[in-house]
Design a protein around this motif. Structure first.
Motif, PDB file in Angstrom:
ATOM      1  N   THR A  11     -15.909 -29.219 -18.514  1.00 22.63           N
ATOM      2  CA  THR A  11     -15.172 -28.809 -17.306  1.00 22.63           C
ATOM      3  C   THR A  11     -15.414 -29.790 -16.162  1.00 22.63           C
ATOM      4  OG1 THR A  11     -17.054 -27.462 -16.643  1.00 22.63           O
ATOM      5  CG2 THR A  11     -15.319 -26.347 -17.893  1.00 22.63           C
ATOM      6  N   SER A  33     -19.169 -24.593 -22.209  1.00 25.95           N
ATOM      7  CA  SER A  33     -19.299 -24.272 -20.789  1.00 25.95           C
ATOM      8  C   SER A  33     -20.249 -23.090 -20.672  1.00 25.95           C
ATOM      9  CB  SER A  33     -17.927 -23.906 -20.205  1.00 25.95           C
ATOM     10  OG  SER A  33     -18.082 -23.379 -18.900  1.00 25.95           O
ATOM     11  N   ARG A  34     -20.882 -22.971 -19.513  1.00 24.26           N
ATOM     12  CA  ARG A  34     -21.693 -21.769 -19.304  1.00 24.26           C
ATOM     13  C   ARG A  34     -20.796 -20.544 -19.200  1.00 24.26           C
ATOM     14  NH1 ARG A  34     -24.410 -23.986 -14.134  1.00 24.26           N
ATOM     15  NH2 ARG A  34     -22.398 -25.030 -14.177  1.00 24.26           N
ATOM     16  N   ASP A  44     -25.621 -22.692 -22.719  1.00 18.99           N
ATOM     17  CA  ASP A  44     -26.306 -23.105 -21.499  1.00 18.99           C
ATOM     18  C   ASP A  44     -27.432 -24.056 -21.878  1.00 18.99           C
ATOM     19  OD1 ASP A  44     -27.841 -23.303 -19.190  1.00 18.99           O
ATOM     20  OD2 ASP A  44     -27.413 -21.237 -18.584  1.00 18.99           O
ATOM     21  N   TRP A 103     -32.788 -40.051 -16.400  1.00 13.91           N
ATOM     22  CA  TRP A 103     -31.902 -40.573 -17.445  1.00 13.91           C
ATOM     23  C   TRP A 103     -32.696 -41.315 -18.526  1.00 13.91           C
ATOM     24  CZ3 TRP A 103     -30.221 -41.394 -12.196  1.00 13.91           C
ATOM     25  CH2 TRP A 103     -29.198 -40.525 -11.806  1.00 13.91           C
TER      26      TRP A 103
HETATM   27  N1  LIG Z   1     -22.900 -39.292  -9.854  1.00 13.38           N
HETATM   28  C1  LIG Z   1     -23.336 -40.478 -10.264  1.00 13.38           C
HETATM   29  O1  LIG Z   1     -23.246 -41.464  -9.538  1.00 13.38           O
HETATM   30  C2  LIG Z   1     -23.936 -40.606 -11.638  1.00 13.38           C
HETATM   31  C3  LIG Z   1     -24.406 -41.855 -12.048  1.00 13.38           C
HETATM   32  C4  LIG Z   1     -24.909 -41.970 -13.352  1.00 13.38           C
HETATM   33  C5  LIG Z   1     -24.957 -40.873 -14.188  1.00 13.38           C
HETATM   34  N2  LIG Z   1     -24.523 -39.666 -13.737  1.00 13.38           N
HETATM   35  C6  LIG Z   1     -24.563 -38.519 -14.683  1.00 13.38           C
HETATM   36  O2  LIG Z   1     -23.278 -37.971 -14.798  1.00 13.38           O
HETATM   37  C7  LIG Z   1     -23.388 -36.570 -14.921  1.00 13.38           C
HETATM   38  C8  LIG Z   1     -22.247 -35.871 -14.195  1.00 13.38           C
HETATM   39  O3  LIG Z   1     -21.052 -36.047 -14.908  1.00 13.38           O
HETATM   40  P1  LIG Z   1     -19.738 -35.365 -14.322  1.00 13.38           P
HETATM   41  O4  LIG Z   1     -19.517 -35.884 -12.925  1.00 13.38           O
HETATM   42  O5  LIG Z   1     -18.676 -35.510 -15.320  1.00 13.38           O
HETATM   43  O6  LIG Z   1     -20.201 -33.854 -14.258  1.00 13.38           O
HETATM   44  P2  LIG Z   1     -19.788 -32.765 -13.181  1.00 13.38           P
HETATM   45  O7  LIG Z   1     -18.371 -32.947 -12.791  1.00 13.38           O
HETATM   46  O8  LIG Z   1     -20.849 -32.765 -12.132  1.00 13.38           O
HETATM   47  O9  LIG Z   1     -19.901 -31.434 -14.047  1.00 13.38           O
HETATM   48  C9  LIG Z   1     -21.113 -30.968 -14.548  1.00 13.38           C
HETATM   49  C10 LIG Z   1     -20.829 -30.401 -15.914  1.00 13.38           C
HETATM   50  O10 LIG Z   1     -22.064 -29.953 -16.448  1.00 13.38           O
HETATM   51  C11 LIG Z   1     -21.886 -28.659 -16.988  1.00 13.38           C
HETATM   52  N3  LIG Z   1     -23.129 -27.895 -16.808  1.00 13.38           N
HETATM   53  C12 LIG Z   1     -23.816 -27.729 -15.660  1.00 13.38           C
HETATM   54  N4  LIG Z   1     -24.905 -26.979 -15.897  1.00 13.38           N
HETATM   55  C13 LIG Z   1     -24.875 -26.669 -17.224  1.00 13.38           C
HETATM   56  C14 LIG Z   1     -25.721 -25.919 -18.060  1.00 13.38           C
HETATM   57  N5  LIG Z   1     -26.830 -25.303 -17.585  1.00 13.38           N
HETATM   58  N6  LIG Z   1     -25.394 -25.794 -19.374  1.00 13.38           N
HETATM   59  C15 LIG Z   1     -24.267 -26.376 -19.864  1.00 13.38           C
HETATM   60  N7  LIG Z   1     -23.435 -27.118 -19.117  1.00 13.38           N
HETATM   61  C16 LIG Z   1     -23.738 -27.257 -17.809  1.00 13.38           C
HETATM   62  C17 LIG Z   1     -20.776 -28.023 -16.195  1.00 13.38           C
HETATM   63  O11 LIG Z   1     -20.110 -27.106 -17.041  1.00 13.38           O
HETATM   64  P3  LIG Z   1     -19.875 -25.559 -16.671  1.00 13.38           P
HETATM   65  O12 LIG Z   1     -19.962 -25.458 -15.174  1.00 13.38           O
HETATM   66  O13 LIG Z   1     -18.498 -25.291 -17.195  1.00 13.38           O
HETATM   67  O14 LIG Z   1     -20.931 -24.827 -17.405  1.00 13.38           O
HETATM   68  C18 LIG Z   1     -19.872 -29.212 -15.875  1.00 13.38           C
HETATM   69  O15 LIG Z   1     -18.896 -29.390 -16.877  1.00 13.38           O
HETATM   70  C19 LIG Z   1     -24.658 -36.145 -14.265  1.00 13.38           C
HETATM   71  O16 LIG Z   1     -25.241 -35.139 -15.052  1.00 13.38           O
HETATM   72  C20 LIG Z   1     -25.476 -37.399 -14.206  1.00 13.38           C
HETATM   73  O17 LIG Z   1     -26.520 -37.293 -15.128  1.00 13.38           O
HETATM   74  C21 LIG Z   1     -24.006 -39.511 -12.494  1.00 13.38           C
END
Ligand SMILES: NC(=O)c1ccc[n+]([C@@H]2O[C@H](COP(=O)([O-])OP(=O)(O)OC[C@H]3O[C@@H](n4cnc5c(N)ncnc54)[C@H](OP(=O)(O)O)[C@@H]3O)[C@@H](O)[C@H]2O)c1
Length: 394
Positions: A11, A33-34, A44, A103
């Motif tokens: 999501t 998804s949660r 989760d 990471w």
């Molecule tokens: N922002 C940066 O500059 C950056 C740089 C390098 C790496 N990253 C990595 O990129 C990732 C973020 O990617 P994004 O932007 O695509 O994500 P996002 O839009 O922040 O969405 C987070 C996702 O994680 C899921 N999630 C959250 N808690 C969860 C749980 N307890 N169990 C299962 N699923 C869970 C959510 O799903 P639901 O809400 O549907 O459960 C949602 O789909 C970060 O985790 C980070 O490690 C970020």
């Protein structure tokens, strides 16, 4: 043998494009998804035992780790490795120089399993600038530390495209791909581009490191905030590196930040109350409170009765409101939220929320209903008036 692929974070920003890209290739996709939905399996990452159903019969997993510590990662990866053969993990560019952060620790935990792995190591995400959307929509100054810090922000679609290749093609096992946008832009330049695309010039106001740190501590711990600030400080003198990996792997140049801004223009434009209401509610329905909150102005006012009813109290500013919400829900486990609305009239809209929740100290499960009336100005919510309704007794 099955070729089923499980997308964790389906999501989210990257995950939703991974799902689309995989389906376009005819892959057999399952999403996690949660909040279980029509074509989503509930699970989760903080509770590894909940992941078996989603992982059953799965060959490959697209994984991100949406937490600020890697503590729970080995247990989750143990469950993943019981079912799957391959994992494609969204790591970070910083791991190249420093494996000690979250990471690097998750990468190490993956290497300890029998899984075949590919690490995607993106630099800063262009989606990070959504943090400025409320200010740009409202024509307010965009406040940031280190406006001269230059980052090679990457479009989430480029990360997703590389992920789809790694999940569907051979030849990516044991590879770590440093992924960035096509060039480095200072934060001030990013804000200027966003203002231009949105048709609302953005004025940048520099925050001191201390001010920025105080804001970050609302959602991050001290080590994370200090690490991020030191990194941004370093980017004033030495811009974030630019790689050509996206082009080499996908066959097209990485998307520019201007392209990203155009793709997200609606997030930065002052939309009318009806559209703000639709998007606010859609974010809640998708379980994305973080995205919903982005529709609130920084100086939003919240008027709500005290917990025990009676007197109304007024909270001012997003930071204070979020801290209060954190306090109120500390002893609550929310199982599901039903969202009804928006009911729009002029510059206001109303929403009914029904929370299926358990008060964890007592174990008592109940439905809590609240009505919220929102006032919108300049495309952002500037006022939230809350009324609570007790569950019927007897
Ligand atoms: N922002 C940066 O500059 C950056 C740089 C390098 C790496 N990253 C990595 O990129 C990732 C973020 O990617 P994004 O932007 O695509 O994500 P996002 O839009 O922040 O969405 C987070 C996702 O994680 C899921 N999630 C959250 N808690 C969860 C749980 N307890 N169990 C299962 N699923 C869970 C959510 O799903 P639901 O809400 O549907 O459960 C949602 O789909 C970060 O985790 C980070 O490690 C970020």
């Amino acid at each position: 043998m099955t070729n089923k692929i499980l997308v964790v974070g389906a999501t989210g920003n990257i995950g939703r494009h991974v799902v689309t890209g995989l389906r376009e290739r005819g892959a057999d996709v399952r999403t996690l998804s949660r909040f279980a939905g029509a074509d989503t399996v509930a699970g989760d990452l903080t509770r590894p035992e909940t992941l078996h159903t989603a992982l059953s019969g799965v060959d490959s997993v697209f994984l991100l780790w949406p937490f600020l510590t890697a503590d729970g990662a080995p247990a989750v990866l143990d469950v993943v490795a019981q079912h799957a053969r391959r994992v494609v993990y969204v790591s970070a560019l910083s791991v190249q120089d420093d494996e000690s952060g979250v990471w690097g620790q998750v990468e190490a935990a993956i290497r300890h399993t029998s899984l075949e792995w590919t690490f995607l190591r993106p630099g800063g995400f262009a989606t990070n600038t959504l943090e400025w959307a409320g200010a740009i929509r409202a024509g307010q100054p965009v406040r940031m530390p280190y406006p001269k810090a230059a980052r090679s922000l990457i479009h989430e679609r480029d990360i997703a495209e590389v992920a789809v290749l790694a999940l569907t093609e051979d030849g990516h096992t044991g590879r770590a791909y440093p992924l960035t946008g096509p060039g480095a832009l200072t934060q001030a330049e990013q804000a200027r581009i966003l203002g231009e695309v949105a048709g609302r010039p953005a004025v940048v106001e520099e925050l001191t490191a201390e001010e920025a740190r105080a804001g970050m501590l609302a959602w991050a711990d001290e080590a994370f905030a200090d690490g991020a600030l030191a990194y941004w400080r370093s980017l004033v003198d030495i811009p974030e590196p630019v790689t050509t990996t996206v082009a080499e792997l996908t066959g097209h140049p990485a998307r520019t930040f201007t392209q990203w801004a155009q793709d997200h223009v609606d997030d930065f434009r002052a939309l009318p109350a009806a559209e703000v209401g639709e998007r606010y509610v859609a974010a809640f329905r998708a379980g994305r409170k973080d995205q919903a909150v982005r529709w609130m102005a920084q100086d939003v006012v919240r008027v709500a009765p005290l917990e025990n009813g009676g007197k109304h109290v007024e909270l001012r500013g997003l930071a204070e409101i979020m801290a209060n919400a954190e306090r109120l829900t500390r002893d609550t486990e929310i199982h599901a939220v039903a969202v009804d609305g928006p009911y729009v009239h002029g510059d206001r809209f109303a929403v009914r929320f029904s929370f299926d929740e358990t008060h964890t100290p007592s174990g008592q499960r109940s439905t809590m209903t609240k009505f919220c009336l929102y006032t919108v100005a300049d495309g952002a919510i500037i006022r939230e008036e809350v009324s609570y309704f007790d569950p019927p007794t007897g």
